[in-house]
Design a protein around this motif. Structure first.
Motif, PDB file in Angstrom:
ATOM      1  N   ARG A  29      23.248  -0.730  10.188  1.00 54.72           N
ATOM      2  CA  ARG A  29      22.534  -1.820   9.511  1.00 54.72           C
ATOM      3  C   ARG A  29      21.140  -2.001  10.110  1.00 54.72           C
ATOM      4  N   GLU A  30      21.032  -1.922  11.421  1.00 54.82           N
ATOM      5  CA  GLU A  30      19.729  -2.040  12.089  1.00 54.82           C
ATOM      6  C   GLU A  30      18.798  -0.913  11.644  1.00 54.82           C
ATOM      7  N   ARG A  31      19.325   0.307  11.571  1.00 52.38           N
ATOM      8  CA  ARG A  31      18.518   1.440  11.121  1.00 52.38           C
ATOM      9  C   ARG A  31      18.048   1.247   9.690  1.00 52.38           C
ATOM     10  N   GLU A  32      18.930   0.782   8.820  1.00 51.37           N
ATOM     11  CA  GLU A  32      18.561   0.538   7.423  1.00 51.37           C
ATOM     12  C   GLU A  32      17.482  -0.531   7.318  1.00 51.37           C
ATOM     13  N   GLN A  33      17.611  -1.597   8.099  1.00 54.84           N
ATOM     14  CA  GLN A  33      16.610  -2.659   8.062  1.00 54.84           C
ATOM     15  C   GLN A  33      15.251  -2.152   8.541  1.00 54.84           C
ATOM     16  N   ARG A  34      15.243  -1.338   9.576  1.00 59.94           N
ATOM     17  CA  ARG A  34      13.976  -0.786  10.074  1.00 59.94           C
ATOM     18  C   ARG A  34      13.346   0.160   9.058  1.00 59.94           C
ATOM     19  N   GLU A  35      14.170   0.960   8.377  1.00 62.51           N
ATOM     20  CA  GLU A  35      13.647   1.860   7.352  1.00 62.51           C
ATOM     21  C   GLU A  35      13.073   1.061   6.181  1.00 62.51           C
ATOM     22  N   GLU A  36      13.779  -0.002   5.776  1.00 60.61           N
ATOM     23  CA  GLU A  36      13.280  -0.857   4.702  1.00 60.61           C
ATOM     24  C   GLU A  36      11.950  -1.498   5.102  1.00 60.61           C
ATOM     25  N   TRP A  37      11.852  -1.958   6.345  1.00 62.79           N
ATOM     26  CA  TRP A  37      10.620  -2.565   6.825  1.00 62.79           C
ATOM     27  C   TRP A  37       9.483  -1.544   6.851  1.00 62.79           C
ATOM     28  N   ARG A  38       9.761  -0.331   7.307  1.00 63.14           N
ATOM     29  CA  ARG A  38       8.751   0.725   7.346  1.00 63.14           C
ATOM     30  C   ARG A  38       8.265   1.054   5.935  1.00 63.14           C
ATOM     31  N   ASP A  39       9.209   1.164   4.989  1.00 58.99           N
ATOM     32  CA  ASP A  39       8.842   1.431   3.597  1.00 58.99           C
ATOM     33  C   ASP A  39       8.006   0.296   3.018  1.00 58.99           C
ATOM     34  N   TYR A  40       8.385  -0.937   3.336  1.00 58.66           N
ATOM     35  CA  TYR A  40       7.619  -2.091   2.839  1.00 58.66           C
ATOM     36  C   TYR A  40       6.203  -2.072   3.413  1.00 58.66           C
ATOM     37  N   CYS A  41       6.069  -1.795   4.690  1.00 52.55           N
ATOM     38  CA  CYS A  41       4.741  -1.760   5.319  1.00 52.55           C
ATOM     39  C   CYS A  41       3.878  -0.662   4.702  1.00 52.55           C
ATOM     40  N   ALA A  42       4.477   0.494   4.424  1.00 54.77           N
ATOM     41  CA  ALA A  42       3.726   1.583   3.791  1.00 54.77           C
ATOM     42  C   ALA A  42       3.287   1.178   2.389  1.00 54.77           C
ATOM     43  N   TRP A  43       4.194   0.558   1.623  1.00 56.26           N
ATOM     44  CA  TRP A  43       3.847   0.096   0.282  1.00 56.26           C
ATOM     45  C   TRP A  43       2.731  -0.947   0.351  1.00 56.26           C
ATOM     46  N   TYR A  44       2.832  -1.867   1.283  1.00 53.08           N
ATOM     47  CA  TYR A  44       1.844  -2.942   1.407  1.00 53.08           C
ATOM     48  C   TYR A  44       0.472  -2.368   1.754  1.00 53.08           C
ATOM     49  N   ALA A  45       0.420  -1.426   2.676  1.00 55.77           N
ATOM     50  CA  ALA A  45      -0.853  -0.816   3.058  1.00 55.77           C
ATOM     51  C   ALA A  45      -1.467  -0.076   1.874  1.00 55.77           C
ATOM     52  N   GLU A  46      -0.645   0.654   1.127  1.00 59.55           N
ATOM     53  CA  GLU A  46      -1.137   1.385  -0.044  1.00 59.55           C
ATOM     54  C   GLU A  46      -1.656   0.422  -1.109  1.00 59.55           C
ATOM     55  N   THR A  47      -0.920  -0.653  -1.360  1.00 63.49           N
ATOM     56  CA  THR A  47      -1.340  -1.638  -2.353  1.00 63.49           C
ATOM     57  C   THR A  47      -2.616  -2.336  -1.923  1.00 63.49           C
ATOM     58  N   ALA A  48      -2.732  -2.686  -0.658  1.00 61.58           N
ATOM     59  CA  ALA A  48      -3.950  -3.334  -0.160  1.00 61.58           C
ATOM     60  C   ALA A  48      -5.151  -2.409  -0.308  1.00 61.58           C
ATOM     61  N   GLN A  49      -4.957  -1.138  -0.037  1.00 60.03           N
ATOM     62  CA  GLN A  49      -6.050  -0.170  -0.178  1.00 60.03           C
ATOM     63  C   GLN A  49      -6.487  -0.066  -1.637  1.00 60.03           C
ATOM     64  N   LYS A  50      -5.537  -0.032  -2.565  1.00 62.79           N
ATOM     65  CA  LYS A  50      -5.871   0.006  -3.990  1.00 62.79           C
ATOM     66  C   LYS A  50      -6.631  -1.249  -4.408  1.00 62.79           C
ATOM     67  N   HIS A  51      -6.181  -2.398  -3.945  1.00 58.84           N
ATOM     68  CA  HIS A  51      -6.841  -3.650  -4.303  1.00 58.84           C
ATOM     69  C   HIS A  51      -8.263  -3.711  -3.742  1.00 58.84           C
ATOM     70  N   GLN A  52      -8.458  -3.218  -2.541  1.00 61.13           N
ATOM     71  CA  GLN A  52      -9.802  -3.191  -1.970  1.00 61.13           C
ATOM     72  C   GLN A  52     -10.712  -2.278  -2.771  1.00 61.13           C
ATOM     73  N   ALA A  53     -10.207  -1.145  -3.225  1.00 61.19           N
ATOM     74  CA  ALA A  53     -10.999  -0.233  -4.053  1.00 61.19           C
ATOM     75  C   ALA A  53     -11.344  -0.886  -5.384  1.00 61.19           C
ATOM     76  N   GLU A  54     -10.387  -1.584  -5.984  1.00 58.02           N
ATOM     77  CA  GLU A  54     -10.645  -2.287  -7.235  1.00 58.02           C
ATOM     78  C   GLU A  54     -11.690  -3.377  -7.043  1.00 58.02           C
ATOM     79  N   LEU A  55     -11.627  -4.101  -5.933  1.00 59.20           N
ATOM     80  CA  LEU A  55     -12.591  -5.157  -5.652  1.00 59.20           C
ATOM     81  C   LEU A  55     -14.002  -4.582  -5.510  1.00 59.20           C
ATOM     82  N   LYS A  56     -14.129  -3.470  -4.806  1.00 59.16           N
ATOM     83  CA  LYS A  56     -15.440  -2.827  -4.673  1.00 59.16           C
ATOM     84  C   LYS A  56     -15.977  -2.425  -6.047  1.00 59.16           C
TER      85      LYS A  56
END
Length: 72
Positions: A29-56
């Motif tokens: 369960r701990e491993r699954e939670q860490r993997e979910e968190w890692r995936d969420y952080c990667a998604w968030y970073a990618e989405t933030a980068q897209k939004h910054q490009a759109e803002l520019k």
């Protein structure tokens, strides 16, 4: 009548095997939670980068609304 049913429920196992199973479950369960968190952080970073490009891109666009407001 209440005493008759008292013996139907099994007592929880108190063996080392159960403790090992519980530890393995918690680790999984701990491993699954860490993997979910890692995936969420990667998604968030990618989405933030897209939004910054759109803002520019939006900042370079012509402000049509500003033209209408300046006239009044």
């Amino acid at each position: 009548m209440g005493q008759e049913f008292r013996f139907i429920l099994p007592t929880p196992p108190q063996t080392e095997k159960f403790a090992t199973h519980q530890l393995a479950y918690e680790f999984r369960r701990e491993r699954e939670q860490r993997e979910e968190w890692r995936d969420y952080c990667a998604w968030y970073a990618e989405t933030a980068q897209k939004h910054q490009a759109e803002l520019k891109k939006m900042r370079r666009d012509i402000n049509l609304f500003g033209w209408f407001v300046r006239g009044h």
